[in-house]
Write a protein that holds these residues in place. Structure first.
Motif: not given
Length: 192
Positions: A148-177
């Protein structure tokens, strides 16, 4: 000559008692913490979803060692509910259809101070072209919100370590599937 009244005598007496107790109390002995046992590692509270998913991935894909941004996808089983298992420790996401693992990808979870929360969740909102309300309208393609606080998983940059503001970034093509596989109510388990 100084006269000691009751109001002056009480603080003097308390101070003397405190000094006397400090002089007779032996110093505390501080022991070094015991080494961490395997049972105390991050999966202690999780019922083992991520360790099981790691074994399933090795059986299906032969490895879980992926470079940042890589993923694996297998044919899916129709008519079985989807489930997402996220392992913050390994920075991996596992996607199930029923009891069958169908997807594995690297992730980038929340950085230090903005860690992705652990726990059991359900997807309650999906949007193909999502945008962050908190962070300058940042794009969140194939966004699936579970908190409810706005955390989601979505397509985004993946530098190889935790780097988001709380969301879970995944490869865009994987996010689409993944977007095509899940529904509102899809279970999300976050461990590690």
């Amino acid at each position: 000559m100084v006269r000691l009244t009751a109001s002056r005598l009480l603080p003097v007496a308390l101070g003397a008692a405190l000094l006397a107790s400090c002089a007779t109390t032996p110093p505390k002995v501080v022991q070094a913490p015991a080494p961490v046992t395997e049972a105390q590692l991050p999966y202690e509270w999780t019922h083992g979803h991520a360790p099981k998913a790691t074994k399933d991935a090795r059986a299906l894909f032969g490895t879980v060692a992926l470079k940042a941004g890589d993923y694996r996808w297998a044919p899916t089983i129709p008519d079985a509910p989807a489930r997402v298992v996220i392992d913050r420790l390994q920075q991996l996401m596992f996607v199930y259809k029923g009891d069958q693992l169908v997807g594995l990808t690297t992730i980038s979870s929340g950085k230090k101070g903005r860690e992705t929360p652990l726990g059991y969740w359900k997807v309650f909102r999906k949007q193909v072209k999502g945008f962050s309300r908190k962070y300058d309208n940042a794009p969140m393609p194939y966004m699936q919100m579970y908190d409810e606080k706005g955390i989601a998983f979505h397509g985004g940059k993946l530098p190889g370590y935790p780097a988001s503001h709380g969301c879970v970034r995944i490869p865009v093509e994987f996010a689409k599937k993944l977007y095509g596989l899940t529904t509102t109510g899809t279970e999300v388990v976050i461990e590690g």
